[in-house]
Design a protein around this motif. Structure first.
Motif, PDB file in Angstrom:
ATOM      1  N   VAL A 107      81.330 -72.657  56.012  1.00  0.00           N
ATOM      2  CA  VAL A 107      80.987 -73.719  55.070  1.00  0.00           C
ATOM      3  C   VAL A 107      81.243 -73.214  53.648  1.00  0.00           C
ATOM      4  O   VAL A 107      80.838 -72.113  53.283  1.00  0.00           O
ATOM      5  CB  VAL A 107      79.513 -74.142  55.231  1.00  0.00           C
ATOM      6  CG1 VAL A 107      79.119 -75.157  54.160  1.00  0.00           C
ATOM      7  CG2 VAL A 107      79.283 -74.711  56.624  1.00  0.00           C
ATOM      8  N   PHE A 108      81.899 -74.046  52.875  1.00  0.00           N
ATOM      9  CA  PHE A 108      82.310 -73.712  51.509  1.00  0.00           C
ATOM     10  C   PHE A 108      81.359 -74.380  50.517  1.00  0.00           C
ATOM     11  O   PHE A 108      81.014 -75.555  50.679  1.00  0.00           O
ATOM     12  CB  PHE A 108      83.736 -74.236  51.300  1.00  0.00           C
ATOM     13  CG  PHE A 108      84.352 -73.946  49.959  1.00  0.00           C
ATOM     14  CD1 PHE A 108      85.232 -72.888  49.792  1.00  0.00           C
ATOM     15  CD2 PHE A 108      84.086 -74.747  48.857  1.00  0.00           C
ATOM     16  CE1 PHE A 108      85.825 -72.626  48.571  1.00  0.00           C
ATOM     17  CE2 PHE A 108      84.661 -74.504  47.636  1.00  0.00           C
ATOM     18  CZ  PHE A 108      85.540 -73.428  47.490  1.00  0.00           C
ATOM     19  N   VAL A 109      80.916 -73.641  49.505  1.00  0.00           N
ATOM     20  CA  VAL A 109      80.134 -74.247  48.433  1.00  0.00           C
ATOM     21  C   VAL A 109      80.936 -74.148  47.140  1.00  0.00           C
ATOM     22  O   VAL A 109      81.498 -73.093  46.823  1.00  0.00           O
ATOM     23  CB  VAL A 109      78.746 -73.598  48.276  1.00  0.00           C
ATOM     24  CG1 VAL A 109      78.832 -72.122  47.951  1.00  0.00           C
ATOM     25  CG2 VAL A 109      77.922 -74.331  47.215  1.00  0.00           C
ATOM     26  N   ALA A 110      81.034 -75.255  46.414  1.00  0.00           N
ATOM     27  CA  ALA A 110      81.786 -75.304  45.165  1.00  0.00           C
ATOM     28  C   ALA A 110      80.824 -75.343  43.991  1.00  0.00           C
ATOM     29  O   ALA A 110      79.869 -76.121  43.978  1.00  0.00           O
ATOM     30  CB  ALA A 110      82.687 -76.537  45.133  1.00  0.00           C
ATOM     31  N   VAL A 111      81.084 -74.486  43.004  1.00  0.00           N
ATOM     32  CA  VAL A 111      80.299 -74.447  41.771  1.00  0.00           C
ATOM     33  C   VAL A 111      81.241 -74.622  40.588  1.00  0.00           C
ATOM     34  O   VAL A 111      82.453 -74.427  40.702  1.00  0.00           O
ATOM     35  CB  VAL A 111      79.514 -73.129  41.653  1.00  0.00           C
ATOM     36  CG1 VAL A 111      78.425 -73.057  42.706  1.00  0.00           C
ATOM     37  CG2 VAL A 111      80.444 -71.929  41.776  1.00  0.00           C
ATOM     38  N   ALA A 112      80.676 -74.972  39.447  1.00  0.00           N
ATOM     39  CA  ALA A 112      81.513 -75.283  38.286  1.00  0.00           C
ATOM     40  C   ALA A 112      82.129 -74.046  37.641  1.00  0.00           C
ATOM     41  O   ALA A 112      83.258 -74.073  37.167  1.00  0.00           O
ATOM     42  CB  ALA A 112      80.696 -76.060  37.244  1.00  0.00           C
ATOM     43  N   GLY A 113      81.384 -72.932  37.614  1.00  0.00           N
ATOM     44  CA  GLY A 113      81.872 -71.741  36.917  1.00  0.00           C
ATOM     45  C   GLY A 113      81.815 -71.952  35.410  1.00  0.00           C
ATOM     46  O   GLY A 113      81.206 -72.895  34.915  1.00  0.00           O
ATOM     47  N   PRO A 114      82.501 -71.088  34.616  1.00  0.00           N
ATOM     48  CA  PRO A 114      83.374 -70.000  35.073  1.00  0.00           C
ATOM     49  C   PRO A 114      82.653 -68.695  35.370  1.00  0.00           C
ATOM     50  O   PRO A 114      83.271 -67.769  35.880  1.00  0.00           O
ATOM     51  CB  PRO A 114      84.324 -69.825  33.883  1.00  0.00           C
ATOM     52  CG  PRO A 114      83.472 -70.160  32.695  1.00  0.00           C
ATOM     53  CD  PRO A 114      82.572 -71.279  33.146  1.00  0.00           C
ATOM     54  N   ASN A 115      81.377 -68.593  35.040  1.00  0.00           N
ATOM     55  CA  ASN A 115      80.672 -67.347  35.344  1.00  0.00           C
ATOM     56  C   ASN A 115      80.476 -67.203  36.838  1.00  0.00           C
ATOM     57  O   ASN A 115      80.386 -68.199  37.578  1.00  0.00           O
ATOM     58  CB  ASN A 115      79.308 -67.326  34.646  1.00  0.00           C
ATOM     59  CG  ASN A 115      78.417 -68.468  35.117  1.00  0.00           C
ATOM     60  OD1 ASN A 115      78.596 -69.614  34.680  1.00  0.00           O
ATOM     61  ND2 ASN A 115      77.466 -68.185  36.000  1.00  0.00           N
ATOM     62  N   LEU A 116      80.423 -65.969  37.290  1.00  0.00           N
ATOM     63  CA  LEU A 116      80.017 -65.726  38.661  1.00  0.00           C
ATOM     64  C   LEU A 116      78.498 -65.854  38.745  1.00  0.00           C
ATOM     65  O   LEU A 116      77.812 -65.944  37.732  1.00  0.00           O
ATOM     66  CB  LEU A 116      80.481 -64.341  39.112  1.00  0.00           C
ATOM     67  CG  LEU A 116      82.002 -64.117  39.048  1.00  0.00           C
ATOM     68  CD1 LEU A 116      82.362 -62.759  39.628  1.00  0.00           C
ATOM     69  CD2 LEU A 116      82.762 -65.222  39.757  1.00  0.00           C
ATOM     70  N   GLU A 117      77.988 -65.855  39.962  1.00  0.00           N
ATOM     71  CA  GLU A 117      76.583 -66.184  40.162  1.00  0.00           C
ATOM     72  C   GLU A 117      75.693 -64.942  40.124  1.00  0.00           C
ATOM     73  O   GLU A 117      76.143 -63.819  40.304  1.00  0.00           O
ATOM     74  CB  GLU A 117      76.417 -66.898  41.518  1.00  0.00           C
ATOM     75  CG  GLU A 117      76.904 -68.337  41.507  1.00  0.00           C
ATOM     76  CD  GLU A 117      78.402 -68.424  41.243  1.00  0.00           C
ATOM     77  OE1 GLU A 117      78.801 -69.214  40.380  1.00  0.00           O
ATOM     78  OE2 GLU A 117      79.169 -67.686  41.881  1.00  0.00           O
ATOM     79  N   THR A 118      74.411 -65.188  39.904  1.00  0.00           N
ATOM     80  CA  THR A 118      73.422 -64.115  39.948  1.00  0.00           C
ATOM     81  C   THR A 118      73.058 -63.819  41.403  1.00  0.00           C
ATOM     82  O   THR A 118      73.349 -64.612  42.315  1.00  0.00           O
ATOM     83  CB  THR A 118      72.151 -64.504  39.195  1.00  0.00           C
ATOM     84  OG1 THR A 118      71.506 -65.589  39.899  1.00  0.00           O
ATOM     85  CG2 THR A 118      72.465 -64.954  37.764  1.00  0.00           C
TER      86      THR A 118
END
Length: 296
Positions: free
Chosen positions: A196-207
């Motif tokens: 399963v793929f989750v899409a985030v806006a970015g551009p930073n990587l996540e904590t």
């Protein structure tokens, strides 16, 4: 009647449809024919275009209304030709939402592919691995997704000529294409996991806390693309296959800093296996119009 404008087909067309037609007409005039499928190559994954025969290459910057990617390793080229004897368009790179483009701009190339006659879409990209069983450089076929980008390319007035108002998303990633990809991978002796793929806006990587939360949601891989294009494709009735390369591991308890150079390098090492897999799926004929395209 006096005071009432007479409607014409030209006047009834939405601005988006006019822009799509202008881009498609431009590409046709440049020698681009009808593709069976479109293939979008993500970060560090642009080599497949070199395998095409009878190539017509058009820079994105020349195509009317096309967004130009500004990210390293995204060449920004539209390449038409034959792959395994079948007509395809290979898009070397994509524009991203985090670059400041609207969702409409990000998905505009998918609309143009549909206008040219494509019946299927193959999406690729670099992704972080949330599943602790995944390995850097591994290939993952996307079975479903979670959209956490905070936006959607289908917002706003709906043009029925592009797709239905409320597209069904019970099968965004075509099951028959997933099965075909698994068959090809087995025949090639390659490992292809599903997730399963989750899409985030970015551009930073996540904590680390965000990765932990996303894993608890059931996500296996994460990135900043794929989902907008999938939504536009499903809206337009295209069958979608998405395969991502795991370029870094996002395990909260042993999280390490990630540099874009390492992501590109990991994608580059996985490119030969990804190219062979896509060529095998194309050669199988599975990407052709099944006659069951949705939304047409």
């Amino acid at each position: 009647m006096d005071g009432i404008a007479v409607s014409t087909k030209a006047q009834d067309k939405s601005a988006m449809v006019r822009e799509i037609e202008e881009a498609a007409s431009f590409l046709t005039a440049r020698g681009v024919g009808k593709p069976e499928t479109g293939i979008v190559l993500g970060t560090g994954l642009g080599s497949l275009a070199d395998a095409l025969e009878v190539k017509v290459t058009v820079p994105y910057r020349d195509i009317p209304h096309f967004p130009a990617p500004g990210v390293e390793s995204h060449a920004g080229e539209w390449v038409f030709g034959k792959l395994a004897g079948r007509p395809v368009v290979v898009m070397r790179g994509r524009a991203h939402y985090y670059e400041g483009y609207t969702m409409r701009q990000v998905t505009f190339p998918v609309r143009v592919l549909r206008a040219l006659g494509a019946s299927s879409l193959v999406l690729t990209g670099a992704a972080g691995g949330l599943n602790p069983e995944y390995e850097i450089g591994g290939l993952c076929a996307v079975t479903d997704h979670v959209n956490l980008m905070g936006d959607n390319p289908l917002l706003g007035p709906n043009d029925d000529s592009l797709g239905v108002r409320f597209p069904d998303m019970s099968e965004p990633y075509d099951r028959a294409l997933l099965a075909a990809a698994q068959r090809v991978a087995r025949d090639q002796g390659a490992k292809l996991v599903q997730g399963v793929f989750v899409a985030v806006a970015g551009p930073n990587l996540e904590t680390a806390a965000e990765y932990r939360f996303l894993r608890q949601l059931g996500a296996d891989v994460i990135s900043m693309s794929i989902v907008p294009e999938t939504l536009a494709a499903v809206h337009g009735g295209l069958r979608v296959l998405a395969i991502v390369v795991v370029t870094d591991l996002c395990i909260p308890d042993r999280l390490e800093p990630v540099r874009i150079e390492s992501v590109v390098a990991a994608a580059g090492r996985a490119t030969p296996a990804l190219d062979r897999l896509i060529q095998g799926v194309v050669a199988s004929g599975s990407l052709g119009d099944s006659g069951e395209s949705r939304g047409r």
